[in-house]
Structure formats: C-alpha cells, structure tokens
Design an enzyme around this catalytic site. Structure first.
Site, mmCIF file in Angstrom:
data_model
loop_
_atom_site.group_PDB
_atom_site.id
_atom_site.type_symbol
_atom_site.label_atom_id
_atom_site.label_comp_id
_atom_site.label_asym_id
_atom_site.label_seq_id
_atom_site.Cartn_x
_atom_site.Cartn_y
_atom_site.Cartn_z
ATOM 1 N N HIS A 72 4.480 -5.052 6.578
ATOM 2 C CA HIS A 72 4.468 -4.787 5.109
ATOM 3 C C HIS A 72 4.036 -3.418 5.086
ATOM 4 O O HIS A 72 4.586 -2.514 4.065
ATOM 5 C CB HIS A 72 3.605 -5.785 4.502
ATOM 6 N N HIS A 86 2.391 -9.062 11.321
ATOM 7 C CA HIS A 86 3.124 -9.228 10.069
ATOM 8 C C HIS A 86 2.720 -8.562 8.952
ATOM 9 O O HIS A 86 3.504 -8.078 8.294
ATOM 10 C CB HIS A 86 2.766 -10.931 9.627
ATOM 11 N N GLU A 87 1.327 -8.190 8.596
ATOM 12 C CA GLU A 87 0.988 -7.358 7.781
ATOM 13 C C GLU A 87 1.129 -6.142 7.903
ATOM 14 O O GLU A 87 1.502 -5.106 7.104
ATOM 15 C CB GLU A 87 -0.614 -7.728 7.396
ATOM 16 N N ASP A 137 8.333 -10.350 2.697
ATOM 17 C CA ASP A 137 8.333 -11.515 3.291
ATOM 18 C C ASP A 137 9.755 -12.288 3.271
ATOM 19 O O ASP A 137 10.177 -12.092 2.111
ATOM 20 C CB ASP A 137 7.243 -12.476 2.532
#
Length: 904
Positions: free
Chosen positions: A159, A155-156, A166
């Site tokens: 980014h 998830h990170e 998000d």
C-alpha cells in the site's frame, strides 16, 4: 468530433510527491533508510523492539520472494521516543523523525481495534503516508487472524510504497459474476472456502449457511467467507496474505477484474503486480541471482533528542520594502513565544552580505528566555544577500553550543536572490541539518526549495497574504508525535478596516484544546482598541494585551490557565484617521495529554506542477486517528503575483477524492496564473453542530480473518471487536482550524488565468445501477466542465450484456438516449432512468452500464466504473448456492439487484 485527453489527465501527479519527505532509498535491490517510529505515549517495553526486528526480518524474506527476488529490507531505523530511558546502544537521529516515519507505532484512539493499516488516499500507484501498527498488534499473537506480522507488514508496505489497494471489500463482500454465480470479492478466484453466518453468545459461537437476501439477491448481511486453511492458490497478498500458500501478488493472468474492490476501482482494473512493476522502484531493478536476500536487515536504534532550532533570518536591504522586516519579526516572535515547545534549544542568526550570530542556543524555560531572544530580532534592513553565510553561521551557532548539526533544524527566511547557493549545497548535505525554507516575495532565491527538499524540511512561500509568514511559522511545530507539544492554529485573519470603524469576529474554542491559548493582534499604522469576551462573559481590554518592546506593531494576550470552551467574541476599532490592516491570530495546545485534539493538516499532491497537468489539494481533518466528517474545508491558494484562488474541498468519494467519508477532503487545482511559487493554506470549520467522528474501520488494511476450514471443520477466531457501523458516528462540537500546506512550484503556465480548457471532466467513479420494474435507474456524482470544476456539457451512457465488451470496447456498445439529461454542477447528485431498449429483458438478464462526460470544449472524460443491474426474483430461502454456484435463470424473475463493480 469528440476528443479524449486521457493522456493529459494522467500525466497527472507523477512528479514530486507532496507532504512526506521520505529518506528511503532503493539501492542494489535493498531498501535503506526505512524509519519505524514509536509514539511518545507508548509505554517502554523492550519486547516491542524485539518484535519489530523479528517482523521486519521475516518481512524482508517474504518481500524478496513476493517480488520475484527484486527487493528486500537492508537498513531499518527504529526511533525510540524521548519518554523512554536512555541506553548506551541508542544513537542520535539524523533527519529521522516521528512525523516523517514510514511506520508509526501508536495506540488506537477510542480502542478502535488493532488492524494494521496504511493511510493512503492518493491515486493508483502513488505512495501512501504511513503504516500504523498498534503496540497490541506487535505484542500479542495474531497469527490466526492476520497471519504472521512479517506478512502483514508486506501487505501494508505494498500500500505505502507502490500505491496498490486491497482486493477484498468489507462493504461488498460478495458480487454476482458475469457467469451469474455468487462470488466472494477476492483475488484470485482460485482461493476456496464457504459462506456462513457466525452467531456468538456467552463465549461460544455457532455457524449456519448463508441465506439469499430478498432485496439484493446476494447473501444476507453479515454473511462471511471462511477460507480453507489448506490452499493451492499462491495469490494474492492484497487479499489474504495470512494463508500459508499465498506468496505472490495477482498478475494479469490471475487478476479478478470483476471483483468490486478498491484495486479495480482505483487502478482501472489493472492487477496489483502490473501496478508494482510500473513503480519507480522497479523501473531499473532486475531480479537478483540469489535464491534468498543476500543479508538480513540491519537495525539502528535511535533515541529522539530535545528539539534544536536555529532561526536564520534575512535582514538585507530589500527587507525594508512592503513592511517585510516588520512581518518577519512579528512571525518570528510568535514562533518563539507560542510555537516552539518548552525544553527546546533555540538560536538566532541574521544575515545580509555577512552573517551574525545573535543568539547561541538557549533552552526555552520561561518568558524571560523568550524575551532575551526576541530582543535581538533585527531592527534595520540593509546590505546584500548571502544565504550560504547565513547557513554557515547557523551551523556555527549549533556547534558552539555543543550540539550536533545532524538532526537539528534551521528555519531559513529570505526575500533575496543569491547566485552562490550552489557553493554550500554539499556542506548542507553533509551537515545532516533539516532546513525549513520560507521564501518571502517573488524574488526570493529559486534554489531555496532544493535546500528543504534534500534535507526533509518544509517549504513555504509568502507574498501579499499579510498572514503568510505567521501561518508558515505556525506550521513548523514539533515533529515528535507528542500531542501536547503541537501548537494548533484556530484563527488567522487579516482585516482591512476604514478609519474610526469597528469590526467584530468570533473564534470557537472546543473542548479538545485550551492550554497555552494566545490571542495576537497586529496593525500596520496604529494600535487598535481591542475588546475580547470569553463564552462566560469575562471581558479583556486593550490594556490586557501585552505590546512588544520592539515596536513591531504586535500585541498579545495569553489566557490564564485553560481557555473556556465555547465561542469567544472580539471587536477591534481602527482609531486612526486612515484605513489600516489589522490581523487576528489565535493559537492553542491540547487540553489534555490523554485526549487528542482535533487537527487539520494540508498539502499538495506534488511539489512541482507543469501546466496543464492538474494537482490535487489534500486536507486531513481528524481527532487522533478518527476522521472528522460533516465540516466545511476551504483551501486558499496564492499565486506568485498575489492572486488568490478559493476552493471548497470535498470528502464525497468523487473526482479527486478517493474514498467518501474518510476525513480526507480534496479537490483538483487547475487555475494556473503564471509560473513560480504558489502557497496553500486551509481553513477547516465546524459550525451548527454538523461535525461528527467516523467510527468506521480505516481502508487499506490487513483483513481480519474470521476463521478457517480445516479437515472439513470450521475453526473460528475470536469475534472481531465490535465497532459501530458507519451510520453511528460520534458528534463533536463546533471548532475552527487553520493550517499552512506549504508551497509548490508551477512551470509552463500562461500569465493570465483566462487560458482555454485543455482538460476533460473528471472520471465518474461512483456509478450505481438498479432495476425498477422494467427501467434501470442510475445514480452518480456529477463531474465538472474541467475535472471537478463547473458543469459538464453532456453525458454518453452505453449499455451491454457483456462486461468485457463494455470494458474493452466502450465506443461500440449500445448507446442510451440521454437527450433529456442535463448535467448538474460538479459535486451534485445525478439520477437518470431509462428503459434498456432494444434488449429483450428476461428473468436473470444481466446488464453492464458505464458513462462518459463531455465538456464545452468537446473533451471527454475517462469511462466511468462499470455498474451492473440484474433482473431476477430471489430463490427460496432453503435453496442456498455455495460459492461459485450458478444462479439458474429458470428460477429468476422480476427482481432488481444494484451492484457497483468499480472497474473501468
């Protein structure tokens, strides 16, 4: 005719990235060179390294399948801090460092929580700065809250690497869809769950259904979406990667374009997968035939070593002009005495057409060592310029002192051209050295930036700004992550003073700093009279300032012990019969090893700009990991010919600024004046007790899951650690910080600053709408004439009952009469009220509104985010719709809902 230059607008910022010089490469589907660095303040713990390895190994497989067999992690380095014990398996780092790592492991400041997050403040598709994991996150079982650590890492990574955002929104967890249903802000809408209020007391928690809020029409404050543990939906990783079924990113087919989340706001309603597929990683990367990654990640354990720095200084004939040799020696002396941390090894080489080792590496232990090195600074300038010979002598100085060039640093300063730099490029590359380049004056070799870019060093340019070299050297501070080793610049001011005149000034010293504090005064002709007074009235005179022995027109005072907190006052008298330039520089270090100081860093969004595409100036002001708000941040950009442009930077969530009140201050820069190198410095200042710390949770983080529904029963996780809301901010005292943001190179720009406007106003990204009786009230932040500078000429406002019609066909939506609306200066609050004619307004009428700005050259901005206004009355409290329940138009009457759908 209205012209739209959206294409020009965002050619923007997709050249070379600024600030971070990552050594990550994607080769044959595998990521090499990923660095995970542990902060020196983290206690030694073998389990931390084991868990990092497990996290990355799991993440590699999850990433491989999430990207449809395109990428995985192949080689990862874990950087161990110097504060840990040495072990035989620990290798020496090359160009890896804490301040350039993709992932940092550090404690939160003020127990801010353990949410994994990514520092990300660029445009859609731009890389972030770093991922932050806390030791507690890596050492404790967070499986029910974030899912597995490997999933949270992916998830990170999305980014950080691909610049996506998000798909939830903690500030607006629910919205009303175009079908008049209340929906949780999520992607995809196939994820199911229920909405409850959770109340906890004495270790036990109860839940009840959410009620409608009579003011917003949505659910009441603190209503929480609880997902079903068993799902069939496979997306999305950027909403809730913790769900077992979630293994993909939202695609164009599954993307929820209506959700009021940052992904829609920043990426114009594009799905996360569309943005990922447009990234440079995926341009030439095809899916692999294997069903699993070909190998598990390989880990290298690297232990930080003592800092090794060699100054390589130009003393060729051209350095005798414009006091360049004086200025270089003043700045180098300041670096050796005030910047380089104790325990470091420092050497010095000078060069013209030949090179000479002035000092082999010497360990900095006390003032005598400083003086032995500074005594060898060059006193005469003559000869030609051979940068390669200077660099090779630098390598030799390092090797002769039994140190490796790999991971060592060279500070290369030159003002001359050299046509032979290409001859040593390969040797530089093989050496593994990190080269920071300082170009002095407009004739410095154009290839310098190649050296710094390929080795991961900083790049600087100094010309007319007499403090430019001092600011550059001050920026080349420790890369270890240790707060006590960082030098902080409080002041750097040049003062042109007429004969026999006094000048006065003040410098605030706040309570986060005060160790190792120096006041330095330089002059161009004759030493001035100096008076300095601390906040308690103690005075220091000219005789207290130690003058250097090299006659380089510099005198310094080291404040004994810890400098007094408060405002220091200085007075300087030019006692010469002619005008001269005096400078004042103040540096200090953290007061305490346990309390992080307020710091400011700055950089451009890219290292190379081509006219007319804009670049963005970024400045981050923080204490530890907490943003500092309510301060004045000013950028000074100097062009190659010495012309200066001053920009006030804003943290207002408009124009160039992504998120309001996140401590990132930014602004577009478009005032090009010729080609060549441009330099950046930033001054951050808090006066009159306006500064405060934001205790708000950071953006771009893995979602804290409150619980799950399993077999029809709600199973709650421990309540999230309470953090004061955004309005409860901790005040901090007045302070001053000055930092260099390095240099960038401009091409294609006309020589004069008076070029015609070719850029439109910036896109409005914070449009809000609400009903007041039978009128709709709009509010937004005013754009400028050129992006966020100046004043727009007019606005186009259009309204529709169809979200998709307004999004896809803005030009044919109903036009609102704006003849009475006169644009304000960029950054101002705009407000406008109108009656939505010719529409018939009934209970439950749903309107969508968007805005464009037009400038004096008749260029239009992009269409703003789409704001929603609904007219209705609240339902009775005991009639609470479940997620996706339609709000009956029969029960709707006079009531206004303000809703921002951050969608273009």
């Amino acid at each position: 005719m209205v012209l739209c230059l959206n294409v020009i607008l965002f050619l923007t910022l997709h050249l070379l990235p600024g600030m971070k010089s990552s050594i990550v490469n994607l080769i044959n589907n595998g990521y090499d060179g990923v660095v995970i660095a542990i902060n020196p303040s983290v206690p030694e713990d073998e389990k931390l390294i084991e868990n990092i390895k497990e996290m990355v190994t799991e993440a590699s497989t999850y990433l491989f399948h999430a990207t449809k067999r395109r990428v995985y992690f192949r080689n990862v380095s874990i950087l161990i801090p110097m504060t840990w014990k040495s072990k035989s398996e620990y290798l020496m780092p090359k160009q890896e460092s804490y301040d350039q790592a993709e992932v940092i492991v550090a404690n939160p400041y003020l127990k801010h929580g353990d949410d994994p997050y990514t520092l990300q403040y660029g445009r859609c598709g731009e890389k972030g700065q770093y991922i932050h994991f806390t030791p507690n996150f890596l050492l404790t079982n967070n499986l029910p809250i974030y899912g597995s650590r490997g999933r949270a890492f992916v998830h990170e990574w999305a980014h950080l690497r691909w610049g996506i955002f998000d798909e939830y929104n903690g500030d607006q967890p629910f919205y009303i869809s175009r079908r008049n249903t209340i929906e949780a802000t999520r992607c995809s809408t196939h994820i199911t769950g229920t909405n409850v209020i959770v109340k906890c007391q004495g270790g036990s928690c109860i839940t009840r259904p959410c009620r409608r809020d009579s003011q917003t029409g949505l659910y009441e404050a603190k209503c929480t979406f609880i997902p079903e543990k068993s799902q069939t939906a496979r997306e999305s990783i950027m909403f809730m990667q913790s769900l077992h079924s979630v293994t993909e990113f939202c695609t164009e087919k599954t993307h929820n374009v209506e959700a009021p989340n940052l992904q829609n706001k920043m990426c114009n309603g594009k799905s996360t997968w569309d943005v990922i597929m447009n990234s440079t990683d995926f341009q030439n990367t095809s899916p692999m035939t294997e069903m699993n990654p070909p190998t598990q990640p390989t880990f290298s354990l690297l232990k930080s070593k003592q800092r090794v720095v060699c100054l390589v200084l130009d003393k060729s004939g051209s350095m005798s002009s414009e006091d360049r040799l004086f200025r270089m020696n003043q700045a180098a002396e300041l670096f050796l005495i005030q910047i380089i941390e104790k325990g470091s090894l420092v050497g010095m080489v000078t060069f013209d057409s030949v090179a000479e080792i002035r000092n082999n590496l010497t360990k900095i232990t006390d003032d005598n060592v400083y003086e032995n090195i500074t005594a060898n600074l060059p006193q005469e300038a003559n000869g030609g310029t051979s940068i390669c010979r200077g660099l090779k002598a630098g390598f030799q100085a390092i090797i002769q002192s039994q140190q490796r060039t790999s991971g060592s640093e060279i500070i290369l300063l030159t003002d001359g051209e050299d046509n032979e730099i290409h001859s040593c490029i390969e040797e530089v590359k093989q050496s593994g050295v990190i080269i920071h380049t300082i170009a002095l004056g407009p004739s410095a070799a154009k290839e310098l930036e190649t050296l710094s870019d390929m080795t991961g060093g900083h790049r600087f340019y100094a010309n007319k700004d007499i403090n430019g070299l001092t600011n550059a050297f001050s920026r080349i501070s420790s890369r270890s992550g240790s707060i006590t080793q960082q030098t902080i610049q409080l002041e750097s001011k040049a003062l042109a003073i007429t004969e026999k005149k006094w000048v006065n000034g003040t410098v605030p010293v706040d309570s986060t700093v005060g160790n190792d504090t120096f006041f330095v005064v330089t002059w161009t002709i004759k030493k001035p009279e100096i008076l300095l007074q601390d906040p308690k009235g103690k005075k220091y005179k000219t005789s207290d300032f130690k003058e250097d022995k090299l006659n380089i027109h510099s005198a310094r005072l080291r404040i004994p012990g810890i400098a007094e907190t408060g405002t220091w006052t200085y007075s300087l008298l030019n006692n010469h019969a002619s005008p001269q330039i005096l400078t004042v520089t103040v540096t200090t270090r953290a007061r305490s090893p346990t309390t992080p100081p307020v710091t400011a860093t700055a950089h451009m969004s890219q290292n190379t700009a081509h006219y007319p595409s804009p670049v963005i100036v970024y400045a981050q002001v923080s204490q530890g990991f907490l943003p500092v708000l309510g301060i004045n941040v000013t950028a000074i950009i100097e062009t190659e010919d010495g012309h200066q442009v001053t920009l006030e930077l804003w943290d207002n969530g408009a124009g160039a600024d992504t998120v309001k009140n996140d401590g990132i201050y930014s602004r577009y820069f478009t005032d090009y004046r010729g080609n060549g190198r441009y330099s950046l410095k930033v001054h951050a200042e808090a006066r009159n007790n306006t500064a405060r710390l934001s205790l708000r949770q950071p953006q771009n983080k893995a979602l804290y899951i409150p619980g799950y529904i399993e077999n029809g029963k709600i199973i709650l996780n421990p309540p999230r650690p309470e953090v004061k809301d955004d309005l409860a901010k901790a005040e901090i005292e007045d302070f001053s910080r000055l930092t260099s943001g390095g240099s960038f190179t401009v091409s294609g720009a006309p020589p004069s600053g008076n070029h015609p406007s070719v850029l439109p106003p910036n896109k409005i990204i914070d449009l809000e709408a609400k009903f007041k009786e039978d009128h709709i009230q709009l509010s937004w932040t005013a754009p400028g004439n050129v992006l966020d500078k100046g004043k727009a000429n007019s606005y186009i406002i259009r309204i529709s009952k169809s979200f998709l019609d307004l999004q896809k066909d803005f030009d044919n939506a109903t036009l609102v009469n704006t003849s009475s609306l006169k644009p304000k200066d960029a950054g101002s609050d705009e407000n406008f009220e109108f009656k939505p004619e010719p529409f018939r307004i009934e209970n439950g009428t749903n309107f969508y509104i968007a805005v464009q700005a037009i400038n004096e050259a008749n260029l239009t901005s992009e269409v703003s985010n789409i704001a929603q206004a609904i007219k209705f009355i609240p339902m009775p409290e005991d009639s609470v719709p479940a997620l996706g329940t339609k709000i009956s138009a029969i029960n709707l009457a006079i009531f206004a809902l303000a809703m921002i759908l951050s969608i273009v």
